[in-house]
Write a protein that holds these residues in place. Structure first.
Motif, short mmCIF file in Angstrom:
data_model
loop_
_atom_site.label_atom_id
_atom_site.label_comp_id
_atom_site.label_asym_id
_atom_site.label_seq_id
_atom_site.Cartn_x
_atom_site.Cartn_y
_atom_site.Cartn_z
N CYS A 8 0.84 -1.20 0.00
CA CYS A 8 0.00 0.00 0.00
C CYS A 8 0.87 1.24 0.00
O CYS A 8 0.66 2.18 -0.77
CB CYS A 8 -0.93 -0.01 1.22
N TYR A 9 1.87 1.26 0.83
CA TYR A 9 2.82 2.38 0.94
C TYR A 9 3.60 2.52 -0.37
O TYR A 9 3.76 3.61 -0.90
CB TYR A 9 3.76 2.09 2.10
N ARG A 10 4.05 1.41 -0.90
CA ARG A 10 4.85 1.38 -2.13
C ARG A 10 4.08 1.90 -3.34
O ARG A 10 4.62 2.61 -4.18
CB ARG A 10 5.29 -0.06 -2.40
N ASP A 11 2.80 1.57 -3.43
CA ASP A 11 2.02 1.86 -4.63
C ASP A 11 1.44 3.27 -4.71
O ASP A 11 0.83 3.62 -5.71
CB ASP A 11 0.90 0.83 -4.78
N LYS A 12 1.63 4.08 -3.69
CA LYS A 12 1.15 5.46 -3.73
C LYS A 12 1.98 6.25 -4.74
O LYS A 12 3.19 6.23 -4.70
CB LYS A 12 1.25 6.13 -2.35
N LYS A 13 1.32 6.92 -5.69
CA LYS A 13 2.00 7.69 -6.73
C LYS A 13 1.50 9.12 -6.72
O LYS A 13 0.35 9.40 -6.38
CB LYS A 13 1.73 7.10 -8.12
N ASN A 14 2.37 10.05 -7.12
CA ASN A 14 1.95 11.44 -7.23
C ASN A 14 1.33 11.66 -8.62
O ASN A 14 1.22 10.73 -9.42
CB ASN A 14 3.11 12.41 -6.95
N SER A 15 0.96 12.89 -8.93
CA SER A 15 0.29 13.17 -10.20
C SER A 15 1.19 12.92 -11.41
O SER A 15 0.69 12.73 -12.52
CB SER A 15 -0.20 14.63 -10.22
N LYS A 16 2.50 12.88 -11.20
CA LYS A 16 3.44 12.63 -12.30
C LYS A 16 3.78 11.14 -12.43
O LYS A 16 4.59 10.77 -13.27
CB LYS A 16 4.71 13.43 -12.09
N GLY A 17 3.19 10.31 -11.57
CA GLY A 17 3.43 8.88 -11.62
C GLY A 17 4.67 8.44 -10.86
O GLY A 17 5.05 7.27 -10.92
N ASN A 18 5.29 9.35 -10.14
CA ASN A 18 6.47 9.01 -9.33
C ASN A 18 6.04 8.54 -7.96
O ASN A 18 4.94 8.86 -7.51
CB ASN A 18 7.37 10.24 -9.19
N PRO A 19 6.89 7.78 -7.27
CA PRO A 19 6.54 7.34 -5.91
C PRO A 19 6.23 8.53 -5.02
O PRO A 19 6.90 9.55 -5.05
CB PRO A 19 7.81 6.63 -5.44
N LYS A 20 5.16 8.38 -4.25
CA LYS A 20 4.70 9.48 -3.41
C LYS A 20 5.35 9.45 -2.02
O LYS A 20 5.43 10.47 -1.36
CB LYS A 20 3.19 9.37 -3.27
#
Length: 88
Positions: A74-86
């Protein structure tokens, strides 16, 4: 009657402020895990903020100061609007 009403209002105010303070405080689990995770971050305050948000959502934080994200999908799969790790 006025004394009872005043007492009731004071007790209500005290209880509501105590509950609000508890709700706003981070969990000790997340605080300690994010403290370790962000201990070497260049911007530790920002790292702690976002790590705490993700920890509350995911109920986990990967071990160590970086990497190990497979421990918490869950932590790993969070992405920002640019698709980078959040998450840090």
């Amino acid at each position: 009657m006025k004394v009872a009403l005043a007492t009731f209002l004071l007790v209500s105010l005290f209880l509501s402020s105590s509950l609000l303070e508890t709700a706003m405080a981070g969990s000790s689990f997340c605080d300690s895990k994010c403290g370790v995770r962000c201990s070497k971050a260049g911007r530790e305050d920002r790292c702690l903020k976002y790590c705490g948000i993700r920890c509350e959502e995911c109920n986990c934080v990967p071990s160590g100061t970086s990497g190990n994200k497979d421990e918490c999908p869950c932590y790993r799969d969070k992405k920002n609007s640019k698709g980078n790790p959040k998450c840090p």
